[in-house]
Design a protein around this motif. Structure first.
Motif, PDB file in Angstrom:
ATOM      1  N   VAL A  59       0.848  -1.180   0.000  1.00  0.00           N
ATOM      2  CA  VAL A  59       0.000   0.000   0.000  1.00  0.00           C
ATOM      3  C   VAL A  59       0.891   1.239   0.000  1.00  0.00           C
ATOM      4  CG1 VAL A  59      -0.184   0.022   2.536  1.00  0.00           C
ATOM      5  CG2 VAL A  59      -1.935   1.150   1.145  1.00  0.00           C
ATOM      6  N   GLY A  60       0.470   2.260  -0.713  1.00  0.00           N
ATOM      7  CA  GLY A  60       1.190   3.528  -0.741  1.00  0.00           C
ATOM      8  C   GLY A  60       0.213   4.676  -0.687  1.00  0.00           C
ATOM      9  N   VAL A  61       0.588   5.754   0.003  1.00  0.00           N
ATOM     10  CA  VAL A  61      -0.279   6.920   0.120  1.00  0.00           C
ATOM     11  C   VAL A  61       0.562   8.170  -0.088  1.00  0.00           C
ATOM     12  CG1 VAL A  61      -0.006   7.158   2.644  1.00  0.00           C
ATOM     13  CG2 VAL A  61      -2.082   8.014   1.527  1.00  0.00           C
ATOM     14  N   ASP A  62      -0.033   9.175  -0.698  1.00  0.00           N
ATOM     15  CA  ASP A  62       0.671  10.450  -0.883  1.00  0.00           C
ATOM     16  C   ASP A  62      -0.303  11.594  -0.690  1.00  0.00           C
ATOM     17  OD1 ASP A  62       3.120  11.935  -1.626  1.00  0.00           O
ATOM     18  OD2 ASP A  62       1.885  12.625  -3.293  1.00  0.00           O
ATOM     19  N   VAL A  63       0.140  12.629   0.031  1.00  0.00           N
ATOM     20  CA  VAL A  63      -0.634  13.854   0.190  1.00  0.00           C
ATOM     21  C   VAL A  63       0.276  15.019  -0.167  1.00  0.00           C
ATOM     22  CG1 VAL A  63      -0.105  14.021   2.682  1.00  0.00           C
ATOM     23  CG2 VAL A  63      -2.077  15.246   1.736  1.00  0.00           C
ATOM     24  N   GLU A  64      -0.248  15.981  -0.862  1.00  0.00           N
ATOM     25  CA  GLU A  64       0.505  17.162  -1.277  1.00  0.00           C
ATOM     26  C   GLU A  64      -0.285  18.418  -0.966  1.00  0.00           C
ATOM     27  OE1 GLU A  64       3.541  17.045  -2.546  1.00  0.00           O
ATOM     28  OE2 GLU A  64       3.677  14.876  -2.893  1.00  0.00           O
ATOM     29  N   ALA A  65       0.403  19.437  -0.461  1.00  0.00           N
ATOM     30  CA  ALA A  65      -0.198  20.759  -0.317  1.00  0.00           C
ATOM     31  C   ALA A  65      -0.167  21.437  -1.682  1.00  0.00           C
ATOM     32  CB  ALA A  65       0.569  21.580   0.715  1.00  0.00           C
ATOM     33  N   MET A  66      -1.297  21.953  -2.114  1.00  0.00           N
ATOM     34  CA  MET A  66      -1.401  22.565  -3.441  1.00  0.00           C
ATOM     35  C   MET A  66      -0.900  24.002  -3.357  1.00  0.00           C
ATOM     36  SD  MET A  66      -5.103  20.820  -4.300  1.00  0.00           S
ATOM     37  CE  MET A  66      -5.302  21.504  -5.942  1.00  0.00           C
ATOM     38  N   ARG A  67       0.406  24.163  -3.495  1.00  0.00           N
ATOM     39  CA  ARG A  67       1.056  25.455  -3.293  1.00  0.00           C
ATOM     40  C   ARG A  67       0.967  26.333  -4.537  1.00  0.00           C
ATOM     41  NH1 ARG A  67       4.795  21.667  -2.141  1.00  0.00           N
ATOM     42  NH2 ARG A  67       6.053  22.349  -3.901  1.00  0.00           N
ATOM     43  N   PRO A  68       0.824  27.653  -4.352  1.00  0.00           N
ATOM     44  CA  PRO A  68       0.852  28.560  -5.500  1.00  0.00           C
ATOM     45  C   PRO A  68       2.273  28.696  -6.035  1.00  0.00           C
ATOM     46  CG  PRO A  68       0.698  29.799  -3.452  1.00  0.00           C
ATOM     47  CD  PRO A  68       0.562  28.354  -3.074  1.00  0.00           C
ATOM     48  N   GLY A  69       2.379  29.044  -7.279  1.00  0.00           N
ATOM     49  CA  GLY A  69       3.685  29.312  -7.867  1.00  0.00           C
ATOM     50  C   GLY A  69       4.406  28.092  -8.398  1.00  0.00           C
ATOM     51  N   VAL A  70       3.812  26.902  -8.320  1.00  0.00           N
ATOM     52  CA  VAL A  70       4.446  25.692  -8.848  1.00  0.00           C
ATOM     53  C   VAL A  70       4.295  25.667 -10.370  1.00  0.00           C
ATOM     54  CG1 VAL A  70       4.353  23.163  -8.880  1.00  0.00           C
ATOM     55  CG2 VAL A  70       4.038  24.412  -6.723  1.00  0.00           C
ATOM     56  N   GLU A  71       5.372  25.404 -11.060  1.00  0.00           N
ATOM     57  CA  GLU A  71       5.341  25.328 -12.522  1.00  0.00           C
ATOM     58  C   GLU A  71       4.776  23.971 -12.938  1.00  0.00           C
ATOM     59  OE1 GLU A  71       5.953  27.693 -14.608  1.00  0.00           O
ATOM     60  OE2 GLU A  71       6.621  29.177 -13.138  1.00  0.00           O
ATOM     61  N   MET A  72       3.454  23.850 -12.842  1.00  0.00           N
ATOM     62  CA  MET A  72       2.820  22.543 -13.022  1.00  0.00           C
ATOM     63  C   MET A  72       2.995  21.996 -14.435  1.00  0.00           C
ATOM     64  SD  MET A  72      -0.646  23.028 -10.707  1.00  0.00           S
ATOM     65  CE  MET A  72      -0.923  24.742 -11.230  1.00  0.00           C
ATOM     66  N   ARG A  73       2.815  22.823 -15.438  1.00  0.00           N
ATOM     67  CA  ARG A  73       2.921  22.314 -16.805  1.00  0.00           C
ATOM     68  C   ARG A  73       4.365  21.900 -17.116  1.00  0.00           C
ATOM     69  NH1 ARG A  73      -1.934  22.840 -19.266  1.00  0.00           N
ATOM     70  NH2 ARG A  73      -3.298  24.574 -18.657  1.00  0.00           N
ATOM     71  N   ALA A  74       5.334  22.635 -16.598  1.00  0.00           N
ATOM     72  CA  ALA A  74       6.736  22.272 -16.823  1.00  0.00           C
ATOM     73  C   ALA A  74       7.072  20.956 -16.134  1.00  0.00           C
ATOM     74  CB  ALA A  74       7.653  23.390 -16.325  1.00  0.00           C
ATOM     75  N   LEU A  75       6.599  20.769 -14.898  1.00  0.00           N
ATOM     76  CA  LEU A  75       6.828  19.509 -14.190  1.00  0.00           C
ATOM     77  C   LEU A  75       6.145  18.349 -14.896  1.00  0.00           C
ATOM     78  CD1 LEU A  75       6.493  20.637 -10.462  1.00  0.00           C
ATOM     79  CD2 LEU A  75       8.549  19.731 -11.571  1.00  0.00           C
ATOM     80  N   ALA A  76       4.949  18.606 -15.396  1.00  0.00           N
ATOM     81  CA  ALA A  76       4.235  17.555 -16.114  1.00  0.00           C
ATOM     82  C   ALA A  76       4.997  17.133 -17.362  1.00  0.00           C
ATOM     83  CB  ALA A  76       2.832  18.032 -16.475  1.00  0.00           C
ATOM     84  N   ARG A  77       5.559  18.072 -18.087  1.00  0.00           N
ATOM     85  CA  ARG A  77       6.335  17.729 -19.285  1.00  0.00           C
ATOM     86  C   ARG A  77       7.522  16.835 -18.923  1.00  0.00           C
ATOM     87  NH1 ARG A  77       2.439  19.154 -21.515  1.00  0.00           N
ATOM     88  NH2 ARG A  77       2.092  20.976 -22.826  1.00  0.00           N
ATOM     89  N   ARG A  78       8.046  17.019 -17.730  1.00  0.00           N
ATOM     90  CA  ARG A  78       9.229  16.261 -17.310  1.00  0.00           C
ATOM     91  C   ARG A  78       8.873  14.870 -16.806  1.00  0.00           C
ATOM     92  NH1 ARG A  78      13.457  18.228 -12.550  1.00  0.00           N
ATOM     93  NH2 ARG A  78      14.841  16.403 -12.654  1.00  0.00           N
ATOM     94  N   PHE A  79       7.766  14.736 -16.069  1.00  0.00           N
ATOM     95  CA  PHE A  79       7.496  13.497 -15.351  1.00  0.00           C
ATOM     96  C   PHE A  79       6.280  12.714 -15.846  1.00  0.00           C
ATOM     97  CE2 PHE A  79       9.815  16.013 -12.111  1.00  0.00           C
ATOM     98  CZ  PHE A  79      10.845  15.114 -11.843  1.00  0.00           C
ATOM     99  N   PHE A  80       5.378  13.338 -16.613  1.00  0.00           N
ATOM    100  CA  PHE A  80       4.136  12.685 -16.990  1.00  0.00           C
ATOM    101  C   PHE A  80       4.244  12.060 -18.377  1.00  0.00           C
ATOM    102  CE2 PHE A  80       1.118  15.424 -14.138  1.00  0.00           C
ATOM    103  CZ  PHE A  80       1.841  15.033 -13.024  1.00  0.00           C
ATOM    104  N   THR A  81       3.322  11.173 -18.689  1.00  0.00           N
ATOM    105  CA  THR A  81       3.296  10.541 -20.007  1.00  0.00           C
ATOM    106  C   THR A  81       2.686  11.494 -21.034  1.00  0.00           C
ATOM    107  OG1 THR A  81       1.087   9.584 -19.755  1.00  0.00           O
ATOM    108  CG2 THR A  81       2.942   8.304 -18.877  1.00  0.00           C
TER     109      THR A  81
END
Length: 247
Positions: free
Chosen positions: A122-144
């Motif tokens: 079993v695995g669990v993850d929680v993240e605080a949704m912080r402002p200022g995160v470069e979400m699209r750039a991170l997605a390009r790096r880590f997502f399919t």
């Protein structure tokens, strides 16, 4: 308006009669870490107390003591032993383990989540949704590619829900298999919110993904969370609310 992620609630919050989680069920405890912790500090082992003392900042020390103390209480309840007698071993990545129980812990901001299962992984993850995160750039790096295409179809207002829903699902999986981000988040393809939570493929294989259950967890405003287990069709029940004391 983007549909909210499924809200999982417990109809029986508080102490359970059973000493172990029911077969086919994963229980996720939501814990507020900003609380007095002297009662929990007394449950820690000598090495845990020494580790707590190494934290430079008091909030980090408090979060560790509260999370580990509550984990001991929960493990003691499920295994029917005194919390202070629970013995942890540690895997190659430093993941704590207890014989006879499957569990995982995640912490972000003022919250910690503890997921407990009767067996398996079993695995669990929680993240605080912080402002200022470069979400699209991170997605390009880590997502399919498929995940990025789904994110590109979201409006800016819906992007955070989609990104963090995807990120926590991937993190929960790699934690379930005992790895970190080095496992390769791109090897895990998930449905992007507002689509219903699902593991789509592992290393491009949809059949391998069907051996796992992914559930989004409502951890409260400003947070995203997910739990993954290798119990197909598992029921996931959230117990506790921020600030509640289990046990």
């Amino acid at each position: 308006m983007t549909p909210a992620l499924p809200l999982l609630t417990s109809s029986r919050p508080g102490k359970r009669d059973e000493s172990t989680p029911e077969p086919g069920r994963v229980e996720v405890w939501t814990i507020g870490v900003r609380r007095p912790y002297d009662d929990l500090a007394r449950l820690l082992s000598a090495d845990e107390a020494e580790r707590a003392g190494r934290f430079r900042f008091a909030p980090h020390r408090q979060a560790f003591v509260v999370t580990r103390g509550v984990l001991r209480r929960l493990a003691g309840r499920y295994l029917d032993v005194a919390p202070e007698s629970v013995t942890f071993s540690y895997g190659p990545q430093g993941k704590p383990e207890v014989a006879g129980l499957a569990f995982n812990v995640s912490h972000a901001g003022d919250l910690a989540l503890v997921a407990v299962a009767p067996a398996g992984r079993v695995g669990v993850d929680v993240e605080a949704m912080r402002p200022g995160v470069e979400m699209r750039a991170l997605a390009r790096r880590f997502f399919t590619d498929a995940e990025n295409e789904a994110l590109d179809r979201l409006s800016d207002a819906d992007l955070a829900r989609g990104f963090y829903g995807c990120w926590t699902a991937k993190e929960a999986f790699v934690k379930a298999v005992g790895q970190g981000v080095s496992f390769g988040l791109g090897r895990v393809e998930v449905a992007v919110p507002p689509a219903a939570p699902a593991l789509v493929a592992l290393d491009g294989d949809p059949a391998a993904a069907r051996a796992w259950t992914l559930t989004a967890v409502d951890a409260g405003p400003g947070y995203a969370a997910a739990v993954v287990c290798d119990l197909p069709g598992a029921e996931v029940v959230v117990r506790g609310r921020p600030g509640e004391r289990p046990g």
